[in-house]
Design an enzyme around this catalytic site. Structure first.
Site, PDB file in Angstrom:
ATOM      1  N   ASP B  89       0.878  -1.171   0.000  1.00  9.99           N
ATOM      2  CA  ASP B  89       0.000   0.000   0.000  1.00  9.99           C
ATOM      3  C   ASP B  89       0.914   1.220   0.000  1.00  9.99           C
ATOM      4  OD1 ASP B  89      -2.135   1.724   0.252  1.00  9.99           O
ATOM      5  OD2 ASP B  89      -2.878   0.855   2.131  1.00  9.99           O
ATOM      6  N   LYS B  90       0.360   2.338  -0.410  1.00  3.91           N
ATOM      7  CA  LYS B  90       1.140   3.563  -0.512  1.00  3.91           C
ATOM      8  C   LYS B  90       0.239   4.695  -0.080  1.00  3.91           C
ATOM      9  CE  LYS B  90       2.003   7.268  -3.333  1.00  3.91           C
ATOM     10  NZ  LYS B  90       0.987   8.179  -3.875  1.00  3.91           N
ATOM     11  N   HIS B  91       0.803   5.625   0.668  1.00  2.84           N
ATOM     12  CA  HIS B  91      -0.015   6.757   1.109  1.00  2.84           C
ATOM     13  C   HIS B  91       0.767   8.050   0.957  1.00  2.84           C
ATOM     14  CE1 HIS B  91      -3.142   8.818   3.345  1.00  2.84           C
ATOM     15  NE2 HIS B  91      -2.165   9.536   3.876  1.00  2.84           N
ATOM     16  N   SER B  92       0.102   9.052   0.429  1.00  2.00           N
ATOM     17  CA  SER B  92       0.698  10.389   0.371  1.00  2.00           C
ATOM     18  C   SER B  92      -0.084  11.282   1.325  1.00  2.00           C
ATOM     19  CB  SER B  92       0.606  10.930  -1.056  1.00  2.00           C
ATOM     20  OG  SER B  92       0.406  12.327  -1.044  1.00  2.00           O
ATOM     21  N   THR B 129      -7.204  10.512  -5.116  1.00  2.00           N
ATOM     22  CA  THR B 129      -7.057   9.487  -6.159  1.00  2.00           C
ATOM     23  C   THR B 129      -8.409   8.969  -6.659  1.00  2.00           C
ATOM     24  OG1 THR B 129      -4.892   8.861  -5.330  1.00  2.00           O
ATOM     25  CG2 THR B 129      -6.046   7.217  -6.632  1.00  2.00           C
ATOM     26  N   ARG B 177     -12.740  16.174  14.121  1.00  2.00           N
ATOM     27  CA  ARG B 177     -11.573  17.065  14.090  1.00  2.00           C
ATOM     28  C   ARG B 177     -11.792  18.207  13.112  1.00  2.00           C
ATOM     29  NH1 ARG B 177      -7.113  13.291  12.360  1.00  2.00           N
ATOM     30  NH2 ARG B 177      -5.796  15.136  12.359  1.00  2.00           N
ATOM     31  N   SER B 192      -4.438   8.754  12.604  1.00  2.13           N
ATOM     32  CA  SER B 192      -5.537   8.707  11.652  1.00  2.13           C
ATOM     33  C   SER B 192      -5.104   8.013  10.362  1.00  2.13           C
ATOM     34  CB  SER B 192      -5.995  10.147  11.388  1.00  2.13           C
ATOM     35  OG  SER B 192      -6.808  10.219  10.266  1.00  2.13           O
ATOM     36  N   LYS B 196      -5.997   3.674   9.273  1.00  6.32           N
ATOM     37  CA  LYS B 196      -6.595   3.234   8.010  1.00  6.32           C
ATOM     38  C   LYS B 196      -5.670   2.268   7.276  1.00  6.32           C
ATOM     39  CE  LYS B 196      -7.566   7.450   6.742  1.00  6.32           C
ATOM     40  NZ  LYS B 196      -8.084   8.685   6.100  1.00  6.32           N
ATOM     41  N   LYS B 197      -4.383   2.590   7.289  1.00  3.92           N
ATOM     42  CA  LYS B 197      -3.425   1.718   6.589  1.00  3.92           C
ATOM     43  C   LYS B 197      -3.359   0.340   7.248  1.00  3.92           C
ATOM     44  CE  LYS B 197      -3.265   4.100   3.736  1.00  3.92           C
ATOM     45  NZ  LYS B 197      -3.526   3.849   2.317  1.00  3.92           N
TER      46      LYS B 197
END
Lengths: 444, 444
Positions: B89-92, B129, B177, B192, B196-197
């Site tokens: 997985d990848k997150h920005s 995305t 928030r 946060s 999720k990840k």
């Protein structure tokens, strides 16, 4: 510019972010937030976040005044002028066994200055005047506006519960502060107290700000800051306001618990109460009648107060008020007839020595376990339960001498209360130094 | 001891008070608060006050890990192992025109490491995305769990929306928030993202933490702190995690806007995309496949990635995913057929000189006014709208040279967007110094 494209909801977030980042809110913005909170457009969660941000960043003096006014403006203010030309009010920031209102209010009324007070109930270790008054069988403190005004007009003295119509947003905010651990901020405390005082209509307001282990303000300097802020708010709203800083390290007087305190207040009005209760009561009463302008100077005020005690007119005022509010005036003249607790146990000293402290908070908690107070709103209480101190700070006590009496309606509660009470006493070989009860006589 | 006599509600207040006063919460307490918030025993207002107190006092590393785990435990975690032995997985952390996921995910999948990504939608000036993917007619991103797993199994690549079943308390907390101005705390942000990840089940997680004017982290040192914290959370949960710090001062690539970015991502997969998009995509893809352990070293990983680009298998992966998720693979091979905006205006330079900055935030806001993004959740967007930059930082531009194209479906919006866009360009007489796109190659 992104925000401009967004909804009103986002504007609230922007105000919260400003306070979070240490910025200031304008009067208009504070008024918008309080109105919005009152009518539901500003969410509980948003107000809670703002309250915590205020605990963090503080409120400036002007923000505090704006907040107070916004809370007053959330309802309508009471107008006392149709029934009295001028009225006085007195507020204490809360402590253990502070029964001065029951002495001060009739005293001042007997000197010709009407007293219109909206009082509170006890919570946790702090007592409340309404609970004390309800020790008089039949007496009602939940008065309609017309009953409140009628009693004021007829007696020149009334003590009732806070009307939910006055500064309604204050009540809502106060409840939220309790739920969200956002109580201990000086600006929030000052605005909460003063909003109720301003909405209740009295022209003359005297504040008794407590300092010490049994008070919210642990130090005198904190108490002075709070007092100054409240006086400033009141004065900028056009009222005559003064404050006194008094010590709340040990209980005031000897009686702690509702009926016991009523009896002690009546004893004080009759001239044989504890010295500290009398001293503080006369001081506060004198501040009130001086602020009113009805008496030329301190000497004239003191003389008039002394007369009201001696000729029993102060006691009569209390009796009249009790009668008009549904109680029996006979109970004021024979307070020994008020219901007493079936169990009375004497706590005796295990050792000899000087009492160097009687921790007010611990005594308050001991009373709470006896049923004299409540831990939750709307909990019923046992009016007869409580403690009478035989030894106070500075007393020399021999082994087996009586330290206190514990009054209780349920003897199963005695053991725990006795432990707590015993722990409230501190001991020394030498007499402790003097601490003046009135730490700062007048803050104007 | 007063508190012990009180209700469970008061226990929550005690926890809030502890954090307000700068104390620490235990894992058990944090888990109690999050469970209580999820099932309604802890009020929104109480959680909001806690969030503001956290903005004030911060969260320790262990508190942040506990919070992350509590958020994961509020739902069930997705188990990918029944369909693939290992997934990445990848997150920005969000920026303007960051289309790397659309390049990285098919590239990595083409190298034999399945990619299972739950992505987000754009909000304010930041793109998402999911919105970009929806530029493909018919493509669905709101997948059921079985559709998600099926696509992963069949293609080795799936990009869907965040399932509301995964870490549900995270979604609730995130919304709170936003309403309460309590977003910008590093511990809350890290927990946060990582909740999720972790809940989404991938064993390999690569984080692209943006630093710069168009990112949450304005400085590299803030970005490094956030990256370290997230890597630590992920590693302590037993995952293979690495992070990169990349600059987000100007938009990434030249295309800003959903369809325009999809076209640019496809161009990159075909070997003729902008250099910066390719550089960052290859770097992130290489981190992912190295973490997976499938390739021995950097050289082997790079060679394999190069091959996946050249032999078109990466592009094919994207086409397969688009097809399985309901779109047409033909659109991947002929992205010029995707719907384009009816109005295209060229912004021309009023002066000659070097472009010293193209402010990402301002370009993002310009796109927002064109309708390419949303200011509120659930707002519909115009996929064809956007901006193509002809000049970027370091470009030399002559008078009247094209700076950018503005693509729009509503020509009334052009004027405002043009003004905003013009304001995004900064000018100088000398070429600006180099800024490396990848500021910190790997944070482990």
């Amino acid at each position: 510019m992104v925000d401009q494209a967004m909804s009103g909801e986002i504007a609230v977030v922007d105000l919260l972010a400003r306070k979070r980042d240490g910025g200031q809110l304008t009067g208009e913005e504070i008024s918008y937030l309080i109105r919005g909170y009152h009518d539901g457009r500003v969410l509980d969660s948003q107000m809670a976040a703002l309250l915590m941000a205020i605990n963090w960043r503080g409120l400036s003096r002007s923000e505090t005044s704006f907040l107070t006014q916004a809370l007053v403006d959330s309802g309508r203010a009471l107008d006392l002028r149709p029934v009295v030309p001028m009225a006085a009010d007195k507020h204490s920031t809360g402590g253990v066994s502070d029964k001065t209102t029951l002495v001060v209010a009739p005293l001042v009324a007997a000197c010709g200055l009407p007293v219109a007070k909206m009082a509170g109930r006890g919570l946790s270790f702090t007592g409340g005047t309404l609970d004390k008054l309800e020790s008089f069988p039949g007496l009602r403190v939940e008065l309609t506006e017309s009953e409140f005004l009628h009693t004021l007009e007829r007696v020149g003295l009334v003590i009732g519960g806070q009307s939910p119509d006055l500064a309604p947003a204050e009540g809502k905010l106060y409840a939220l502060r309790n739920l969200t651990a956002t109580v201990p901020n000086i600006g929030l405390i000052a605005s909460s107290i003063m909003a109720k005082k301003l909405a209740a209509g009295a022209q003359v307001i005297v504040l008794d700000v407590k300092a010490g282990s049994g008070a919210f303000c642990k130090t005198e300097s904190e108490a002075v800051d709070l007092a100054r802020l409240m006086v400033e708010i009141g004065q900028s709203a056009g009222r005559q306001v003064a404050a006194t800083i008094s010590r709340m390290d040990q209980p005031l007087g000897r009686a702690v618990g509702n009926t016991l305190e009523v009896q002690e207040a009546i004893a004080t009005l009759r001239g044989h109460g504890p010295e500290d209760v009398l001293e503080l009561s006369l001081h506060l009463a004198s501040q009130m009648i001086l602020l009113s302008g009805l008496y030329a100077d301190q000497a004239a005020a003191s003389a008039r107060l002394q007369r009201a005690l001696e000729d029993s007119t102060a006691l009569d005022k209390l009796a009249q008020m009790v009668e008009v509010q549904g109680g029996r005036s006979a109970d004021v003249y024979h307070p020994e007839n008020l219901a007493s607790a079936p169990y009375v146990e004497t706590l005796r000293a295990q050792r000899a020595g000087y009492v160097t402290a009687v921790d007010a908070l611990k005594v308050g908690v001991a009373c709470l376990t006896l049923g004299a107070g409540r831990t939750k709103k709307d909990q019923s209480i046992d009016h007869a339960a409580g403690i009478v101190l035989h030894a106070k700070r500075g007393s020399y006590v021999g082994v087996s001498d009586a330290l206190a009496e514990i009054h209780c309606s349920d003897d199963r509660k005695l053991g725990r209360a006795r432990e707590l009470l015993e722990d409230a006493f501190a001991w020394g070989e030498e007499p402790p130094g003097e601490i003046a009860l009135i730490a700062s006589a007048t803050v104007l």
